[in-house]
Design a protein around this motif. Structure first.
Motif: not given
Length: 137
Positions: A77-89, A105-114
């Motif tokens: 799961r360590h890549a989840e926020s990266l994957l969300l960011l790339l999905r947004a792109r 992008a907001e979900r990616a940011h929130a997960l990255s911060v968490e």
């Protein structure tokens, strides 16, 4: 891994977009997939980023789908926020509405911060700022 890193660098700097992504895909399948090794989801995500840089959106989606499947199957799961960011792109590149791209992008940011993935958080912030600076016309 250094060969994969070189492929990623070539692709995202525009040196050899399609060739680098194709080479990386072959390397991932040959060296990380069977048996599945740590970082497989991350590398599939980065492969998606390479295909995105090459303008190959279907291939980018396919790589991100493989990354998601890897997460579900092996729990990397360590890549989840990266994957969300790339999905947004990818959504952005497909011309999806700014609100849709922004929500991902907001979900990616929130997960990255968490998860304290600061690099991915900054990249998600940059995408959100880019979307705010370029509203739909």
């Amino acid at each position: 891994m250094s060969s994969l890193a070189r492929c990623w660098a070539r692709a995202v700097t525009g040196e050899d977009l399609v060739g680098a992504a194709a080479e990386a895909q072959d390397l991932i399948v040959a060296s990380l997939s069977d048996p599945p090794r740590s970082g497989l989801a991350t590398w599939y995500g980065l492969l998606g980023e390479m295909w995105l840089a090459a303008g190959k959106l279907d291939e980018a989606d396919a790589a991100l789908d493989r990354a998601d499947a890897t997460i579900e199957t092996y729990g990397q799961r360590h890549a989840e926020s990266l994957l969300l960011l790339l999905r947004a792109r990818v959504l952005q590149a497909r011309g999806e509405p700014v609100a849709t791209v922004g929500a991902v992008a907001e979900r990616a940011h929130a997960l990255s911060v968490e998860r304290e993935a600061h690099l991915f958080a900054r990249r998600a912030e940059a995408l959100s700022a880019e979307l705010a600076d370029n509203p739909p016309r």
